[in-house]
Write a protein that holds these residues in place. Structure first.
Motif, PDB file in Angstrom:
ATOM      1  N   ASP A 213     -13.590  13.647 -10.150  1.00 41.06           N
ATOM      2  CA  ASP A 213     -14.385  13.791 -11.380  1.00 41.06           C
ATOM      3  C   ASP A 213     -13.746  14.855 -12.273  1.00 41.06           C
ATOM      4  O   ASP A 213     -13.310  15.906 -11.763  1.00 41.06           O
ATOM      5  N   LEU A 217     -17.589  16.267 -16.268  1.00 41.60           N
ATOM      6  CA  LEU A 217     -18.519  15.458 -15.472  1.00 41.60           C
ATOM      7  C   LEU A 217     -19.093  16.290 -14.313  1.00 41.60           C
ATOM      8  O   LEU A 217     -20.290  16.215 -14.006  1.00 41.60           O
ATOM      9  N   LYS A 221     -23.082  16.990 -13.754  1.00 42.20           N
ATOM     10  CA  LYS A 221     -23.806  16.635 -12.522  1.00 42.20           C
ATOM     11  C   LYS A 221     -24.477  17.863 -11.910  1.00 42.20           C
ATOM     12  O   LYS A 221     -25.624  17.797 -11.457  1.00 42.20           O
TER      13      LYS A 221
END
Ligand code: TYM
Length: 332
Positions: A213, A217, A221
């Motif tokens: 990732d 990102l 998250k």
């Protein structure tokens, strides 16, 4: 010298859980201290519905990520399970050692079997025998230590039971291994569902940090992680599983003790921000190295070729001995 064996299943993109629970210690500790073998266990990926092209792609990607995470082929052996026939050969002998009852008691069989049925799929027989193949992976190399996350504990216990039973029946053949776990983050939980393990084959990826990732990102998250209804930051896995998970991740990525780190925070926001940055910093060098290695698949292939050859040389004599011990006539 102590022998170490561990493996990773190419059923999805590798996660922060795989890294903190297992791979990081393989690279930082085990390959330096022991005679270590690390394997992409592709046969295990066939125990549930699978797409052949995806398994092939993920096998390559997992091997590349293991190297990117710091495994050094000059220090350890990295290979693909299906390249070494001894795993399947030994698995059959261990199927003749294990019982139906003990395999049906395995937690992962119950969970994954129930999930497959709920999705209207039939349960493959190999899902039931999976832990026997895993035992073969370990016993074929006379491994003393099996560095894994918490979720593999029951499988390693079964491996020990099978080794002891086989040795009692047929004479001493196998080393009885023990599982080792990291001091923190042995069970990283899903950021959206802190009651379940962060697993690579979950349908929703919102709570899963993948090793590849990108930084934004990862931040998104972690910042959206589900926390608890309280406001004070304490490390209590029972009553505050979401916050405890963030503290575990922060401690694993930045050093320190999760309970002590909790004292430094007065808000969830600050904890999330620091955790996100610690994860980003931890993953950055892996992503960079992965991009370099992905552009040099010739090198990865060579590592896997040499690794399989070394693994075969190690496993074959021991598996041959087990075949003779149970009474099979050597080829004439
Ligand atoms: P697998 O592929 O699910 O996971 C690979 C390793 O990562 C650890 N792990 C975690 N650790 C902490 N938190 C998490 N959320 C998390 N998720 C995964 C696992 O414990 C494991 O160490 N059955 C094994 C593969 C296997 C194996 C073996 C392992 C097959 N044969 C022989 C060791 C020795 C598995 O499914 O791992």
């Amino acid at each position: 010298m102590t022998r170490t064996f561990s493996g990773i299943k190419p059923t999805g993109h590798l996660t922060l859980g795989n890294y903190l629970g297992a791979m990081r210690r393989w690279a930082d500790v085990d390959q330096h201290r022991t005679d270590a073998l690390f394997c992409v266990v592709d046969l295990h990926a066939l125990t549930v519905e699978h797409d052949p092209a995806r398994v092939r792609r993920l096998t390559r990607q997992s091997a590349t990520l293991m190297l990117a995470a710091g495994l050094d082929p000059r220090l350890c052996t990295v290979f693909v399970q299906s390249h070494v026939d001894e795993h399947a050969r030994l698995s059959y002998l261990l199927e003749c050692t294990a019982t139906d009852g003990e395999l049906r008691r395995m937690i992962q069989y119950k969970e994954k079997g129930a999930r497959a049925q709920a999705e209207g799929q039939s349960v493959r027989l190999s899902l039931l025998t999976y832990p026997v193949l895993m035992a073969a992976d370990i016993l074929a190399y006379a491994a003393d230590e099996v560095p894994v996350g918490e979720d593999q504990r029951q499988h390693v216990e079964l491996t020990r039971d099978l080794a002891v039973r086989f040795n009692q029946r047929y004479g001493h053949t196998f080393t009885v291994p023990k599982a080792t776990h990291p001091p923190v983050a042995a069970r990283v939980m899903d950021l959206q569902d802190p009651g379940s393990k962060m697993g690579k084959s979950h349908a929703s990826t919102a709570g899963i940090v993948h090793l590849l990732d990108d930084a934004d990102l990862v931040r998104k998250k972690v910042m959206r992680a589900v926390t608890d209804s309280g406001t004070d930051v304490v490390h209590d896995r029972e009553s505050r599983p979401g916050v405890a998970n963030l503290l575990d991740i922060l401690a694993a990525c930045s050093g320190g003790d999760p309970a002590e780190l909790a004292d430094a925070y007065t808000s969830y926001g600050a904890l999330k921000k620091d955790t996100a940055e610690a994860v980003v910093d931890t993953l950055a060098p892996i992503r960079k190295r992965h991009a370099e290695l992905a552009a040099d698949q010739g090198y990865v292939d060579q590592v896997l070729r040499e690794g399989a050859s070394r693994a075969r040389e190690t496993a074959r004599p021991l598996v041959d001995r087990a075949y003779r011990a149970v009474g099979l006539l050597p080829a004439v």
